[in-house]
Design an enzyme around this catalytic site. Structure first.
Site, short mmCIF file in Angstrom:
data_model
loop_
_atom_site.label_atom_id
_atom_site.label_comp_id
_atom_site.label_asym_id
_atom_site.label_seq_id
_atom_site.Cartn_x
_atom_site.Cartn_y
_atom_site.Cartn_z
CE LYS A 114 14.65 40.51 48.61
NZ LYS A 114 15.63 41.56 48.27
C1 LIG Z 1 17.00 41.60 48.00
C2 LIG Z 1 17.61 42.88 47.50
C3 LIG Z 1 18.84 42.90 46.79
C4 LIG Z 1 19.63 41.65 46.53
O1 LIG Z 1 19.03 40.82 45.57
P1 LIG Z 1 19.48 39.28 45.47
O2 LIG Z 1 18.52 38.68 44.50
O3 LIG Z 1 19.32 38.73 46.87
O4 LIG Z 1 20.89 39.26 45.01
C5 LIG Z 1 19.32 44.12 46.33
N1 LIG Z 1 18.66 45.27 46.59
C6 LIG Z 1 17.49 45.30 47.27
C7 LIG Z 1 16.83 46.60 47.55
C8 LIG Z 1 16.92 44.10 47.75
O5 LIG Z 1 15.77 44.15 48.44
#
Ligand SMILES: *Cc1c(COP(=O)(O)O)cnc(C)c1O
Length: 499
Positions: A114
């Site tokens: 993120k």
């Molecule tokens: C948010 C997240 C995901 C999923 O990503 P999306 O873009 O929502 O599909 C996968 N792994 C981690 C560690 C995340 O924080």
């Protein structure tokens, strides 16, 4: 000279806004998501990109999507985002292990992917506000079940012209997640625990966003709300960058030849990360298969297999919590596209999802999904992937990345496809130490405390404990405000000094 690119809503044909307006608004007024009118093609060669660093690649990709920023404005945003907040100058290193290339997207402030978008979104937002003559300070209001809140706090901390207020369920996040949030520095950050669950926090925030009286009071005091939600185009575009970066690193290191196609595997929840890979492919990046990996909440696997999206099922709590999602919001952008950029068709399907919790796409639309492959990993398979990769190579991956690694194994077993493959590695194993160490040797590690496990992980993986984890051990608590779920609005007004 870059042509100007406008954004449309996925739910009505008549919306057209600039990139900066789309970033400011987040969601279109009709409830749709903003999508570029067309996906721009890369206008520098892959060889040239191979000679650039992360920030330079970011500029070459993002300038094509955010065309109403000047070169100086966009470069400023990029330079403020991808700096020493990341613990490596590569920003997103590639690690070759166990027959694939792991693209480590977890070297930012909160050691999860993120950060790749949330470290630049605040700068895109404040620049967009300036361009649209908005004089108010932007107040980011967020409800979190743990991870997004911390990444947003870290991104917005001390960004001029913004404040961020995060609500979390006081008794509904892990001790580590809570400690990460309540130790957040920055004069413009506010963290509030609520007596209530995540849904209460989310509902409270949504109600405030829809409260026009409150909006007027804010405006009179020089503030306006905005959201750091994952459907904001300002979060999607920065994610396209690292796929282009990964390909061009493989090229620079002679792992592939120019034009060779690669596969990409993405552990998926809200469908934002894999959609970014799809956009990269549509820009001309030589990607063959987009492999969508789900955990036991396998709504996307079923969708790719049957053409029916159906959220009517039990919600499973797994060891990869950031993928525990039954409505993958960003999938709407793909549905719109395979419907031939037809907002009416998309809107009908989304209305059906809202009303019945399901929809089925046409055969024509399904035919346009042939670049995608979907599968899922059970909890046992996820743990097995962590264990076997560790014992085969010494490399330790987190639970989300392990879902992807496990699905990749299934894909290869089914297809014998030997195309070189990049796996998006979305979190540091230190963020999910307990689950990771359990997978490696539960009997041995069961009795250790969380911080003993952190040190043991550092030892066996031969990786230093990340600063984000060290901070939790020692950092003082800076936020201790708690309120009832009915008092959220009063708290926001109090924080902003509104009588
Ligand atoms: C948010 C997240 C995901 C999923 O990503 P999306 O873009 O929502 O599909 C996968 N792994 C981690 C560690 C995340 O924080």
């Amino acid at each position: 000279m870059v042509m100007s690119l406008l954004y449309r809503s996925t739910r009505s044909a008549d919306v057209k806004v600039t990139a900066s307006q789309a970033i400011l608004k987040g969601l279109a007024a009709d409830g749709g998501l903003y999508v570029p009118e067309s996906i721009p093609a890369l206008d520098v060669s892959l060889e040239e990109l191979a000679g650039m660093d992360y920030r330079e690649v970011a500029y070459e990709v993002m300038k094509l999507f955010i065309t109403d920023f000047t070169e100086e404005e966009l470069k400023n945003c990029i330079n403020k985002a991808y700096d020493s907040k990341f613990d490596t100058d590569e920003i997103a290193p590639l690690v070759n292990a166990d027959g694939a290339y792991f693209l480590e997207l977890f070297h930012g402030a909160t050691i999860a992917f993120k950060d790749m978008a949330l470290s630049i979104l605040p700068h895109l937002l404040t620049t967009s506000a300036r361009k649209n003559n908005i004089k108010n300070d932007i107040v980011i209001l967020t409800a979190t079940s743990g991870d997004t809140g911390k990444a947003a706090l870290a991104g917005f901390a001390d960004v001029k012209g913004t404040k961020i207020i995060v609500f979390y369920p006081k008794h509904g996040v892990s001790p580590i997640q809570e400690k990460q949030m309540v130790t957040q520095k920055g004069d413009n950050t506010y963290v509030v625990g609520i007596e209530g669950n995540f849904d209460d926090a989310q509902t409270g925030v949504k109600t405030m966003f829809g409260d026009s009286e409150l909006a007027k009071e804010l405006d009179a005091n020089g503030f306006q709300f905005s959201s750091a939600n994952s459907i904001n185009i300002g979060r999607l575009v920065p994610q396209v960058v690292y796929y282009v970066y990964a390909y061009t690193r493989l090229l620079a290191n002679n792992e592939i030849k120019n034009g060779d196609r690669i596969n990409v595997v993405v552990p998926t929840g809200n469908f934002g990360n894999i959609l970014a890979a799809y956009y990269a492919k549509n820009m001309g990046l030589p990607i063959a298969k987009l492999i969508c990996a789900s955990n036991e909440n396998k709504v996307l696997f079923d969708f790719f297999k049957t053409g029916t999206y159906d959220r009517n099922r039990e919600f499973v709590l797994t060891s990869s919590p950031s993928m525990d999602i039954l409505i993958s919001s960003n999938l709407e952008r793909l549905i719109y596209r395979i419907a031939g950029d037809d907002a009416n068709t998309n809107k009908e399907l989304m209305d059906s999802l809202k009303k019945d919790g399901r929809y089925t796409i046409t055969d024509d639309m399904r035919a346009k999904l042939e670049d995608f492959y979907g599968n899922y990993a059970s909890e046992a398979e996820t743990a097995e992937a962590i264990k076997s990769i560790y014992y085969n190579t010494g490399y330790v991956i987190d639970t989300h990345t392990a879902v992807a690694a496990s699905v990749y194994k299934k894909y290869v077993a089914e297809t014998s496809d030997e195309t070189k493959t990049v796996i998006a590695s979305t979190a540091s194993p230190f963020k999910f130490t307990r689950s990771v160490m359990d997978a490696i040797d539960k009997a041995k590690y069961d009795k250790m405390t969380d911080f003993e496990l952190v040190d043991e992980l550092s030892r066996i993986a031969n990786v230093a404990v990340p600063q984000a984890i060290e901070d939790i051990r020692t950092a003082p608590v800076l936020h201790d405000r708690v309120c009832d779920k009915t008092e959220m609005k009063a708290v926001v007004k109090d924080i902003l000094g509104i009588k």
